[in-house]
Structures are given as structure tokens and as C-alpha cells.
Design a protein around this motif. Structure first.
Motif, PDB file in Angstrom:
ATOM      1  N   GLN A 184      39.686  55.109  36.026  1.00 22.50           N
ATOM      2  CA  GLN A 184      39.198  53.883  35.150  1.00 22.50           C
ATOM      3  C   GLN A 184      39.933  53.118  34.178  1.00 22.50           C
ATOM      4  O   GLN A 184      40.853  53.662  33.570  1.00 22.50           O
ATOM      5  CB  GLN A 184      37.519  54.437  34.536  1.00 22.50           C
ATOM      6  N   GLY A 185      39.443  52.005  33.904  1.00 24.00           N
ATOM      7  CA  GLY A 185      40.460  51.131  32.989  1.00 24.00           C
ATOM      8  C   GLY A 185      39.304  50.083  32.916  1.00 24.00           C
ATOM      9  O   GLY A 185      39.120  49.592  33.911  1.00 24.00           O
ATOM     10  N   PHE A 186      39.502  49.081  31.671  1.00 22.24           N
ATOM     11  CA  PHE A 186      39.068  48.205  31.402  1.00 22.24           C
ATOM     12  C   PHE A 186      39.472  47.282  30.111  1.00 22.24           C
ATOM     13  O   PHE A 186      40.284  48.113  29.436  1.00 22.24           O
ATOM     14  CB  PHE A 186      37.435  48.427  30.665  1.00 22.24           C
ATOM     15  N   GLY A 187      40.569  46.682  30.594  1.00 24.41           N
ATOM     16  CA  GLY A 187      41.238  45.584  29.762  1.00 24.41           C
ATOM     17  C   GLY A 187      41.098  43.815  29.658  1.00 24.41           C
ATOM     18  O   GLY A 187      40.316  43.296  30.141  1.00 24.41           O
ATOM     19  N   VAL A 188      42.523  43.662  29.118  1.00 20.27           N
ATOM     20  CA  VAL A 188      42.655  42.280  28.980  1.00 20.27           C
ATOM     21  C   VAL A 188      43.984  41.987  29.578  1.00 20.27           C
ATOM     22  O   VAL A 188      44.871  42.576  29.774  1.00 20.27           O
ATOM     23  CB  VAL A 188      42.956  41.549  27.627  1.00 20.27           C
ATOM     24  N   VAL A 223      38.917  42.445  33.067  1.00 18.61           N
ATOM     25  CA  VAL A 223      39.637  43.058  33.893  1.00 18.61           C
ATOM     26  C   VAL A 223      39.523  44.530  33.928  1.00 18.61           C
ATOM     27  O   VAL A 223      39.190  45.255  33.220  1.00 18.61           O
ATOM     28  CB  VAL A 223      41.395  43.358  34.306  1.00 18.61           C
ATOM     29  N   TYR A 224      38.619  44.581  35.160  1.00 17.21           N
ATOM     30  CA  TYR A 224      38.070  46.537  35.145  1.00 17.21           C
ATOM     31  C   TYR A 224      38.756  47.005  36.437  1.00 17.21           C
ATOM     32  O   TYR A 224      38.671  46.228  37.593  1.00 17.21           O
ATOM     33  CB  TYR A 224      36.664  46.443  35.361  1.00 17.21           C
ATOM     34  N   ASP A 225      39.499  48.245  36.631  1.00 19.19           N
ATOM     35  CA  ASP A 225      40.010  48.708  36.947  1.00 19.19           C
ATOM     36  C   ASP A 225      39.500  50.018  37.849  1.00 19.19           C
ATOM     37  O   ASP A 225      39.078  51.087  36.636  1.00 19.19           O
ATOM     38  CB  ASP A 225      41.062  48.781  36.972  1.00 19.19           C
ATOM     39  N   SER A 271      39.941  49.267  43.205  1.00 18.62           N
ATOM     40  CA  SER A 271      39.616  47.895  43.187  1.00 18.62           C
ATOM     41  C   SER A 271      39.386  47.681  41.835  1.00 18.62           C
ATOM     42  O   SER A 271      39.695  47.996  40.704  1.00 18.62           O
ATOM     43  CB  SER A 271      37.822  47.078  43.800  1.00 18.62           C
ATOM     44  N   SER A 272      39.802  46.224  41.636  1.00 23.97           N
ATOM     45  CA  SER A 272      40.255  45.241  40.654  1.00 23.97           C
ATOM     46  C   SER A 272      39.762  44.112  40.479  1.00 23.97           C
ATOM     47  O   SER A 272      39.572  43.198  41.577  1.00 23.97           O
ATOM     48  CB  SER A 272      41.503  45.210  40.485  1.00 23.97           C
ATOM     49  N   ILE A 273      38.807  43.956  38.957  1.00 25.91           N
ATOM     50  CA  ILE A 273      37.574  42.795  39.369  1.00 25.91           C
ATOM     51  C   ILE A 273      37.411  42.173  37.423  1.00 25.91           C
ATOM     52  O   ILE A 273      37.935  43.076  37.009  1.00 25.91           O
ATOM     53  CB  ILE A 273      36.150  43.463  38.964  1.00 25.91           C
ATOM     54  N   GLY A 274      37.605  41.335  38.078  1.00 30.00           N
ATOM     55  CA  GLY A 274      38.118  40.554  36.401  1.00 30.00           C
ATOM     56  C   GLY A 274      37.793  39.505  36.754  1.00 30.00           C
ATOM     57  O   GLY A 274      37.167  38.689  37.650  1.00 30.00           O
ATOM     58  N   LEU A 275      37.209  38.765  35.195  1.00 30.59           N
ATOM     59  CA  LEU A 275      37.137  36.909  34.513  1.00 30.59           C
ATOM     60  C   LEU A 275      38.273  35.680  33.935  1.00 30.59           C
ATOM     61  O   LEU A 275      38.160  37.045  32.933  1.00 30.59           O
ATOM     62  CB  LEU A 275      35.790  37.178  33.998  1.00 30.59           C
ATOM     63  N   ASN A 276      38.341  35.897  35.250  1.00 30.63           N
ATOM     64  CA  ASN A 276      39.883  34.162  34.209  1.00 30.63           C
ATOM     65  C   ASN A 276      39.125  33.207  33.634  1.00 30.63           C
ATOM     66  O   ASN A 276      38.697  32.805  34.567  1.00 30.63           O
ATOM     67  CB  ASN A 276      41.522  34.764  35.414  1.00 30.63           C
ATOM     68  N   TYR A 277      40.460  32.435  32.621  1.00 31.80           N
ATOM     69  CA  TYR A 277      40.076  31.539  32.168  1.00 31.80           C
ATOM     70  C   TYR A 277      41.726  30.663  32.593  1.00 31.80           C
ATOM     71  O   TYR A 277      41.872  31.506  32.029  1.00 31.80           O
ATOM     72  CB  TYR A 277      39.465  31.315  30.694  1.00 31.80           C
ATOM     73  N   SER A 278      41.558  29.649  33.587  1.00 32.55           N
ATOM     74  CA  SER A 278      43.044  29.608  33.562  1.00 32.55           C
ATOM     75  C   SER A 278      42.467  27.543  33.149  1.00 32.55           C
ATOM     76  O   SER A 278      42.332  27.253  33.079  1.00 32.55           O
ATOM     77  CB  SER A 278      42.895  29.162  34.887  1.00 32.55           C
TER      78      SER A 278
END
Length: 250
Positions: free
Chosen positions: A25-29, A63-65, A74-81
Motif C-alpha cells: 500500500q502507499g499514500f502520497g502526493v 493518491v492512495y495505491d 488500484s490507484s485512487i486519487g483526488l486532483n486539482y487541475s
């Protein structure tokens, strides 16, 4: 269709939230480059695209992986663009060089995505990644500004720029894009659903990913041109993301 995608994404996120015993697992930016592409299809022509607006900008997010079985996960994320486009000056008349006009467009959005991925381990703690999955995008702001370049006084050669009023693409009308005309005939919808494909590379806690998101719904509201046909199109996006997991379990 949008409700189905939201439900599916929430289920996957909820399942991942309870997967505390997964081995990897991983949690990051992440931060990177983004190019939203607003495509306008012509309903009266066999030509694929009648108009395309490309906005160059950046994205940043969380992002959470997680890996479930072998390299599948799976990879789940929330982005601002953010994206911006500034067109070249062009003459509005074929006879006189002035006045000239240009359009400035700025775009802000939030996006929630779920990617299903497979990581091929090519060396110790080194992976090649293939991924695909949906994204739900919410437009925060899509503004336009039309500037005018004129000779003042006329025929003097002295150029003056008149900066136009900024107005939102979410509520423009069809009468010369008058911002006071709020009929939303050819305005944009705030919500967009895409499906993305891409590839990447990961070394230990660091990764680089790049892909393309295909718009699945018509971003235009019920626009009606003089032909009586509705406007159709897509809101796609190129993206490249560089990320690091500040918490990582391998």
C-alpha cells in the motif's frame, strides 16, 4: 451514467479504505502537467472535429495505491487541475488589419479517479505500470475574456489594447456570447466523466505516470445552432504525473 460511475467509484474507495492488511500500500502526493482538450463535433459534417481548444496547465493532488493479488491493484486519487489558453491576435476584417481580437480561457477543476492497474516487477522495487479507469471531473470555473487591439486614433499606427470582461462558460448564451444573457443554450456542464488509459514507471517510493482521458459525455448543454442541431463534443485530457509515497508498505 454519471450516477453509476459515482456509485462504482465510491464502492472501490470504500473497499480500499478497509484493506488495512494488504501487503503493498502507499499514500502520497503527485504533481504534473495537464492538457484539457475541449472538442466540438460538427453535427452536420462527417468531419470528426469542427473545433478544438487545448488548454495547457498543471495538476496536483493526493493518491492512495494498493495491490490486491500479485501485481494487480488500484490507484485512487483526488486532483486539482488548471488549464489556460491564450489565442493569437487575429483580424476581424479582411480589409483592415485592426481591430484584432484574441481570447483568453482559464479552467479550474477537481477530479476524483479510480485506476485499475497491474505492476510488472522488472527489478527489485522497480515496476512498469499499466492502468485504466474512470474519472469524475467537476468544473469549478471556466472563464473567457475577449480582448481587442485597436488603432487609437485611427490610421495613426498607435496600438491600444481593450481588455474585455471575463465571463463564465457555464452560463453564456448564443447572442455573441453576451455575459448578461444567461439562457445557457451553448454553455458547458460542470460535471464530466472520462475513461483513461496510461502507463508508468515506479522505483521504490517514486513514480512517473502518463496517460489520456477520453470524455464519455457531452460537456455542452442544449445548444442549438441555426441549423437546429444540438452541439456535441468531448472534454478530454492529456496528463503526466510525478508522485512520491510518503507512507509506503511493501
Amino acid at each position: 451514467m454519471k450516477k453509476s460511475f459515482v456509485t462504482l467509484m465510491m464502492v472501490v474507495m470504500a473497499a480500499s479504505a478497509f484493506a488495512v492488511d494488504l501487503p503493498k500500500q502507499g499514500f502520497g502526493v503527485q504533481v504534473g502537467w495537464a492538457q484539457p482538450i475541449l472538442r466540438l463535433n460538427s453535427p452536420d459534417s462527417k468531419e470528426a472535429l469542427a473545433n478544438t481548444v487545448k488548454l495547457n496547465g498543471f495538476k496536483v493532488g493526493l493518491v492512495y495505491d494498493a495491490s490486491f493479488i500479485a501485481g494487480f491493484g488500484s490507484s485512487i486519487g483526488l486532483n486539482y487541475s488548471f488549464g489556460m489558453s491564450n489565442s493569437k491576435w487575429s483580424s476581424v476584417s479582411a480589409i483592415n488589419d485592426y481591430p484584432k481580437t484574441r481570447m483568453l480561457i482559464t479552467y479550474h477543476q477537481l477530479e476524483l479517479y479510480v485506476d485499475w492497474q497491474y505492476k510488472f516487477e522488472v527489478a527489485k522495487e522497480t515496476y512498469l505500470i499499466l492502468y485504466t479507469g474512470p474519472s469524475l471531473q467537476c468544473g469549478l470555473d471556466f472563464t473567457m475574456r475577449i480582448d481587442k487591439q485597436v488603432e487609437d486614433p485611427p490610421m495613426s499606427g498607435d496600438i491600444r489594447i481593450e481588455y474585455g470582461q471575463r465571463f463564465s462558460a457555464y452560463n453564456i448564451g448564443d447572442d455573441d456570447m453576451d455575459p448578461t444573457h444567461n439562457t445557457s443554450d451553448n454553455a458547458l456542464k460542470r460535471l464530466n466523466v472520462t475513461w483513461g488509459v496510461g502507463a508508468g514507471f515506479q522505483y521504490k517510493r517514486y513514480y512517473l505516470r502518463g496517460g489520456y482521458d477520453f470524455g464519455l459525455i457531452n460537456p455542452y448543454k442544449n445548444a442549438d445552432f441555426s441549423t437546429g442541431n444540438h452541439t456535441r463534443g468531448r472534454l478530454d485530457q492529456w496528463n503526466i504525473k510525478l508522485g512520491v509515497y510518503f507512507w509506503y508498505k511493501d
